[in-house]
Design a protein around this motif. Structure first.
Motif, PDB file in Angstrom:
ATOM      1  N   MET A 179     -26.103  26.303  -4.157  1.00 54.54           N
ATOM      2  CA  MET A 179     -26.219  24.939  -3.643  1.00 54.54           C
ATOM      3  C   MET A 179     -27.659  24.425  -3.660  1.00 54.54           C
ATOM      4  O   MET A 179     -27.903  23.228  -3.594  1.00 54.54           O
ATOM      5  CB  MET A 179     -25.693  24.874  -2.207  1.00 54.54           C
ATOM      6  N   LYS A 180     -28.635  25.334  -3.709  1.00 61.04           N
ATOM      7  CA  LYS A 180     -30.053  24.983  -3.666  1.00 61.04           C
ATOM      8  C   LYS A 180     -30.419  24.224  -2.390  1.00 61.04           C
ATOM      9  O   LYS A 180     -31.429  23.538  -2.341  1.00 61.04           O
ATOM     10  CB  LYS A 180     -30.451  24.152  -4.895  1.00 61.04           C
ATOM     11  N   GLY A 181     -29.567  24.341  -1.394  1.00 58.76           N
ATOM     12  CA  GLY A 181     -29.863  23.680  -0.130  1.00 58.76           C
ATOM     13  C   GLY A 181     -29.718  22.183  -0.168  1.00 58.76           C
ATOM     14  O   GLY A 181     -30.215  21.486   0.717  1.00 58.76           O
ATOM     15  N   LEU A 182     -29.049  21.647  -1.180  1.00 58.32           N
ATOM     16  CA  LEU A 182     -28.836  20.203  -1.280  1.00 58.32           C
ATOM     17  C   LEU A 182     -27.535  19.843  -0.581  1.00 58.32           C
ATOM     18  O   LEU A 182     -26.448  20.096  -1.104  1.00 58.32           O
ATOM     19  CB  LEU A 182     -28.790  19.769  -2.745  1.00 58.32           C
ATOM     20  N   PHE A 183     -27.657  19.267   0.598  1.00 61.87           N
ATOM     21  CA  PHE A 183     -26.476  18.923   1.385  1.00 61.87           C
ATOM     22  C   PHE A 183     -26.501  17.445   1.761  1.00 61.87           C
ATOM     23  O   PHE A 183     -27.554  16.810   1.803  1.00 61.87           O
ATOM     24  CB  PHE A 183     -26.403  19.789   2.644  1.00 61.87           C
ATOM     25  N   SER A 184     -25.323  16.933   2.046  1.00 61.65           N
ATOM     26  CA  SER A 184     -25.163  15.525   2.387  1.00 61.65           C
ATOM     27  C   SER A 184     -25.957  15.167   3.640  1.00 61.65           C
ATOM     28  O   SER A 184     -26.035  15.951   4.590  1.00 61.65           O
ATOM     29  CB  SER A 184     -23.676  15.228   2.609  1.00 61.65           C
ATOM     30  N   THR A 185     -26.538  13.977   3.625  1.00 63.26           N
ATOM     31  CA  THR A 185     -27.258  13.481   4.798  1.00 63.26           C
ATOM     32  C   THR A 185     -26.266  12.820   5.748  1.00 63.26           C
ATOM     33  O   THR A 185     -25.740  11.750   5.442  1.00 63.26           O
ATOM     34  CB  THR A 185     -28.320  12.443   4.387  1.00 63.26           C
ATOM     35  N   PRO A 186     -25.982  13.427   6.888  1.00 59.84           N
ATOM     36  CA  PRO A 186     -25.029  12.808   7.814  1.00 59.84           C
ATOM     37  C   PRO A 186     -25.650  11.612   8.526  1.00 59.84           C
ATOM     38  O   PRO A 186     -26.870  11.528   8.681  1.00 59.84           O
ATOM     39  CB  PRO A 186     -24.720  13.936   8.805  1.00 59.84           C
ATOM     40  N   SER A 187     -24.813  10.697   8.945  1.00 58.06           N
ATOM     41  CA  SER A 187     -25.299   9.585   9.752  1.00 58.06           C
ATOM     42  C   SER A 187     -25.757  10.112  11.107  1.00 58.06           C
ATOM     43  O   SER A 187     -25.183  11.055  11.655  1.00 58.06           O
ATOM     44  CB  SER A 187     -24.187   8.555   9.953  1.00 58.06           C
ATOM     45  N   LEU A 188     -26.790   9.489  11.655  1.00 61.57           N
ATOM     46  CA  LEU A 188     -27.257   9.869  12.991  1.00 61.57           C
ATOM     47  C   LEU A 188     -26.561   9.069  14.087  1.00 61.57           C
ATOM     48  O   LEU A 188     -26.819   9.298  15.270  1.00 61.57           O
ATOM     49  CB  LEU A 188     -28.774   9.687  13.092  1.00 61.57           C
ATOM     50  N   ARG A 189     -25.703   8.154  13.701  1.00 60.96           N
ATOM     51  CA  ARG A 189     -24.900   7.480  14.719  1.00 60.96           C
ATOM     52  C   ARG A 189     -23.999   8.521  15.395  1.00 60.96           C
ATOM     53  O   ARG A 189     -23.446   9.401  14.741  1.00 60.96           O
ATOM     54  CB  ARG A 189     -24.063   6.368  14.095  1.00 60.96           C
ATOM     55  N   ASN A 190     -23.901   8.416  16.703  1.00 64.05           N
ATOM     56  CA  ASN A 190     -23.078   9.324  17.518  1.00 64.05           C
ATOM     57  C   ASN A 190     -23.540  10.771  17.433  1.00 64.05           C
ATOM     58  O   ASN A 190     -22.778  11.691  17.731  1.00 64.05           O
ATOM     59  CB  ASN A 190     -21.603   9.228  17.109  1.00 64.05           C
ATOM     60  N   ILE A 191     -24.791  10.985  17.055  1.00 58.74           N
ATOM     61  CA  ILE A 191     -25.293  12.347  16.873  1.00 58.74           C
ATOM     62  C   ILE A 191     -25.237  13.142  18.178  1.00 58.74           C
ATOM     63  O   ILE A 191     -25.105  14.373  18.174  1.00 58.74           O
ATOM     64  CB  ILE A 191     -26.737  12.309  16.305  1.00 58.74           C
ATOM     65  N   GLU A 192     -25.292  12.458  19.296  1.00 53.64           N
ATOM     66  CA  GLU A 192     -25.194  13.120  20.599  1.00 53.64           C
ATOM     67  C   GLU A 192     -23.854  13.833  20.755  1.00 53.64           C
ATOM     68  O   GLU A 192     -23.751  14.826  21.489  1.00 53.64           O
ATOM     69  CB  GLU A 192     -25.368  12.071  21.705  1.00 53.64           C
TER      70      GLU A 192
END
Length: 575
Positions: A493-506
């Motif tokens: 994977m080379k550490g390439l992962f999807s950037t999740p939204s920070l909305r509702n991150i809590e």
């Protein structure tokens, strides 16, 4: 010969009419990205430059505007193209001018950047394919306002050390007028090939040495690096060739008609914030109430799993913003998976799904867990049989698809319909931005750090979060290496992962693709500390000091406080 790629997305152009002049065929313009005249290879650390530095280019994306042509008598015709977005990585390198009168022309002119009116463009009502739609170009500067006119990012090596650079050329006062001399006799069709030489951009007339002049710029007033980029842009674009093809093939636009559309369908009222860009919803699966309701029922139906023990909602619980609170999701018979459960809101703005992006659409994604051994461990055939044996389903499929037959394709379309309606845009932060409430001092400090670059040479020591988590969606929906040390299951994977939204991150912890961090404090500490450096570490992180940003503990706490303002109340305390 055609200069227009069949994969190219058509641009929205301004059409003009000149009376008493004969309009001719299109002018198709192609931009070649080159290094000293040779084709640019992305992500290849091989190109020498001033300062004994070797550099690569990971991202090259920019906006052109006000394309005009000069006739032999010196008069200018245009602008004949309003705004064009070019992106090397996405191979979006062509655009067309359709209404230029036939005749002889001696020069082409365009602007790299936007005037103040375009730069403050209201993108909330434009078509998803409009070149200024932030979801498309990923160049909007988020809550700061305006667009990045040119984003050039990559890595460089100097004295054996590998670092990152990130040059963001922006602000209307900096927009650059570029003139390209040429000779064309435009008639039925004309092709123009331009070279954009990155070597010239970084060297002529002002050499840019990353280790000396700076690894990043955000175009602040008085920044000498911005002035160097502006001066160098003038000679970076050059004419390579003019061709007169016998036939110009227009880009093929795929037209998708609605699938299994019922005779009487009631549209589902899709809701989003005014600050959100318009999403590109599937035209072959329009949102209708009967299909959304069916998808919601299927989402919670345990019959989709082999032993009827779990449903989609088991790992995607609404009160956790559609996650499950576990580091790694658990399937039937308590089988532990390899990935953390991803939240499911604002999916209408995504193009690839799963942490690794292997599913190109939601309808593809929703079927994969059904047959996954670690999840539902079922076959699509058996899932269809089980649903067909329930008398409540055929009438629902009849209403949603004009046909009572249950198929895996219809299951996928119904689930896709439902998931596309899940949105999140009403947080404390949103209300503060609307002037309804006010953030407290700690939250304001966190927002300031979040939106401020880390650029010591200009006296700015922010957290630099906005590069990947900017905009109203708080995600660029791209794939990045964020400095995590990989585990064996991540090989390849080379550490390439999807950037999740920070909305509702809590609500969505534990965090990262493998749930390795339990708290937001751990997440912020990761980005503030020394990271695991590899050749694919994102340039916006690779430019930071090896030892980390070293923000004060109080600043870390302020960032966490700000992140908690992104929680949408509708995902809290749900029944």
């Amino acid at each position: 010969m055609s200069l227009v790629s069949k994969a190219a997305i058509p641009f929205i152009l301004l059409a003009f009419f000149w009376p008493e002049q004969s309009l001719s065929g299109p002018i198709n313009i192609q931009v070649r990205h080159v290094i000293s005249g040779r084709p640019l290879l992305l992500d290849s650390l091989r190109y020498p430059k001033f300062g004994n530095e070797i550099f690569s280019v990971k991202r090259l994306s920019y906006l052109l505007s006000d394309v005009s042509f000069q006739k032999e008598d010196g008069t200018w015709i245009g602008p004949v193209a309003d705004v064009v977005w070019i992106d090397a990585g996405k191979r979006r390198v062509t655009f067309s001018v359709n209404d230029l009168p036939k005749g002889k022309y001696r020069s082409m002119r365009f602007v790299l950047g936007l005037d103040s009116k375009k730069n403050n463009f209201d993108f909330g009502s434009v078509h998803p394919d409009h070149p200024l739609n932030p979801s498309l170009n990923k160049l909007h500067w988020s809550w700061q306002g305006g667009y990045v006119f040119l984003a050039l990012e990559g890595h460089y090596r100097e004295s054996g050390k590998r670092r990152g650079y990130s040059l963001h050329f922006a602000r209307s006062a900096n927009r650059k007028f570029i003139n390209v001399p040429l000779k064309i006799d435009h008639g039925s069709a004309t092709g123009i090939i331009l070279d954009f030489d990155v070597t010239s951009l970084l060297s002529t007339p002002r050499p840019i040495i990353f280790s000396k002049d700076g690894e990043s710029t955000h175009s602040r007033k008085g920044d000498p690096l911005v002035d160097s980029i502006s001066k160098n842009l003038a000679g970076a674009f050059r004419l390579r060739d003019v061709v007169y093809p016998n036939q110009i093939n227009e880009p093929e636009i795929e037209k998708k008609e609605p699938l299994y559309f019922p005779d009487s369908a009631e549209p589902f009222p899709f809701k989003m914030a005014r600050t959100f860009p318009v999403p590109k919803l599937p035209t072959d699966n329009p949102l209708i109430k009967s299909r959304v309701q069916l998808g919601e029922k299927l989402f919670s139906d345990k019959r989709l799993s082999r032993d009827s023990s779990i449903a989609c909602s088991s790992c995607h619980q609404k009160d956790r913003a559609f996650t499950d609170g576990l580091s790694l999701s658990v399937g039937i018979e308590d089988r532990k998976g390899k990935r953390n459960s991803m939240p499911l809101f604002n999916l209408a703005w995504k193009e690839k799904f799963f942490w690794d992006g292997r599913a190109p659409s939601l309808r593809d994604q929703v079927l994969i867990p059904i047959s996954s051994h670690a999840e539902f461990d079922n076959s699509l055939k058996n899932a269809v049989i089980k649903l067909s044996q329930n008398s409540s389903y055929p009438p629902l499929f009849e209403k949603a698809f004009n046909d009572p037959e249950i198929t895996s394709e219809k299951i996928a379309l119904a689930l896709e319909n439902f998931l596309l309606t899940l949105t999140s845009y009403d947080s404390k932060f949103d209300r503060a931005m609307a002037g309804q409430i006010e953030l407290d001092d700690k939250e304001k400090r966190g927002f300031e750090l979040f939106m401020t670059e880390y650029e010591p040479r200009t006296g700015r020591f922010g957290a630099d979060c906005f590069h990947c988590h900017g905009g109203p969606l708080f995600s660029d929906h791209e794939f990045h290496n964020n400095g995590l040390k990989l585990k064996s299951e991540d090989s390849g994977m080379k550490g390439l992962f999807s950037t999740p939204s920070l909305r509702n991150i809590e609500l969505t912890g534990p965090y990262m693709h493998d749930g390795r961090f339990t708290t937001l404090e751990e997440v912020v500490s990761h980005y503030n500390s020394a990271m695991h450096r590899t050749d694919v570490l994102d340039p916006n992180l690779a430019k930071h000091p090896v030892q980390g940003l070293r923000l004060a503990k109080s600043d870390e706490q302020a960032i966490v406080a700000f992140l908690k303002t992104l929680t949408d109340p509708k995902y809290q305390d749900t029944p």
